[in-house]
Design a protein around this motif. Sequence first.
Motif, short mmCIF file in Angstrom:
data_model
loop_
_atom_site.label_atom_id
_atom_site.label_comp_id
_atom_site.label_asym_id
_atom_site.label_seq_id
_atom_site.Cartn_x
_atom_site.Cartn_y
_atom_site.Cartn_z
N ALA A 181 21.70 0.49 57.59
CA ALA A 181 22.32 -0.84 57.65
C ALA A 181 23.85 -0.77 57.61
O ALA A 181 24.50 -1.82 57.54
CB ALA A 181 21.81 -1.69 56.49
N GLU A 220 26.07 -4.02 67.03
CA GLU A 220 27.28 -4.19 66.19
C GLU A 220 28.49 -3.91 67.08
O GLU A 220 28.49 -2.95 67.87
CB GLU A 220 27.27 -3.26 64.97
N SER A 223 22.46 -9.27 61.62
CA SER A 223 21.16 -8.82 61.14
C SER A 223 20.19 -9.97 61.30
O SER A 223 20.58 -11.13 61.16
CB SER A 223 21.21 -8.44 59.66
N ASP A 279 28.71 -4.86 59.20
CA ASP A 279 27.31 -4.44 59.32
C ASP A 279 26.59 -4.58 57.98
O ASP A 279 25.53 -5.21 57.88
CB ASP A 279 27.30 -2.97 59.80
N ALA A 280 27.19 -4.01 56.94
CA ALA A 280 26.56 -4.04 55.61
C ALA A 280 26.46 -5.47 55.09
O ALA A 280 25.43 -5.87 54.51
CB ALA A 280 27.35 -3.18 54.63
N THR A 337 23.54 -7.47 56.61
CA THR A 337 22.25 -7.14 55.97
C THR A 337 22.17 -7.81 54.59
O THR A 337 21.15 -8.39 54.23
CB THR A 337 22.11 -5.61 55.83
#
Length: 385
Positions: free
Chosen positions: A144, A173, A214, A258-259, A262
Amino acid sequence: MGPIAYKVVIADHPKTVSPVELQERVAEVLENVNQLMSTYQPDSDVSRFNRSKSVEFQPVDPKTAAVVARSIEISKQTEGAFDITVGPAVNLWDFGPTKSGFKIPSDAQMDAVKALIGYQYLEVQIEPPAIRKLVAGIQIDLSAIAKGYAVDQVAATLDQIGCGNFLVEVGGEVLARGERFAGGKWRIGVERPNDAGITLASVAEISNEAMATSGDYRNFFEFKGRRYSHTINPQTCRPVDHTLASACIIFKDCMTADALATAMMVMGRNKGTKLCEKLDANYLFVERETDFGDQLTEFTSNGFPLFKTPEPPVTLTIVQQILPVFIGAALIFGLVILSMSVGAIFAKKPITGSCGGLANQTNADGETTCGICSKPTTDCIEDAT
Ligand code: ADP
Ligand code: MG
């Protein structure tokens, strides 16, 4: 990270570097991140660390140490919603590299896995680069965050080469630098999270920023009318269970975007909104009413750079075209008449021409009151006397 599609669009590049060379440099960067961080590669830093039962520091590549260090920081910021030690739960729910067929795990299996989840059981050291687990069974899963990191790495390489305008995308992404071919910011579509096919929910315009999404609509199992998505709530060790269908985050760097995307899927809209405001991240959340319903609602931060298609030019009807000319002409005539009367009213200028019978006006004593005629005719003088 398994087979992941990527795309790099370069709007201009230095003449000193050929397109083939650029392609090779990009592939090299991505290959390197994959070699280090994939759970699908048995000899990656991550796979070696996961197999080991040692609680001592284990040397890793500086890049792996940097990603683990950033992961721990984001775990703290999201109060554990983002947690790379979630690996055993990902495997238990059959979303990991070893597929055994989806089934709902037993309570005993879930309890066993819960004991192995917690970013507090991880330590990282930057110099010399190493990571360690405080409990023997701890495993990490960088799925993730590693794609976002790979995007940042490719962008840094293109910056170094001297490319000023490009777009990098790895598995959805994205990072956009400078401008697109036609000029202006890069336009990125956000998928509408339905299963029927790929349509766009919205389009964002970005430059020198990253965007990550996500969702629960691509990687999920349907079991007895319920949706089980690949995002795990580290607290319950179960796939997330709320109405958020997708979370799109815009941030300075892609690793963080990205993180956070999630983490938003774990935190849900209300908590997620507050954290985005605190971190100054822009968001687009899509909520669905029921597990497989088509009723989707979008929520965006005030600063989310939505691209709006320009309004088509308005075509006027004949009446709409003529009306302003008509009103303008009437106004001009009115003004001329008004300015003519100003002379008669204020300068007491006698009227030349017909008086319209004013000469017949008399006061209470029967005297004529008309004094505005410059050339009274004989009839008029006779009428007046
Ligand atoms: P995508 O792969 O669709 O871009 P994500 O970036 O959200 O989706 O990554 C999902 C993957 O991250 C899962 O397949 C799993 O391996 C891992 N994961 C699941 N839940 C979490 C979590 N709470 N924190 C960190 N990683 C997670
Ligand atoms: Mg992510």
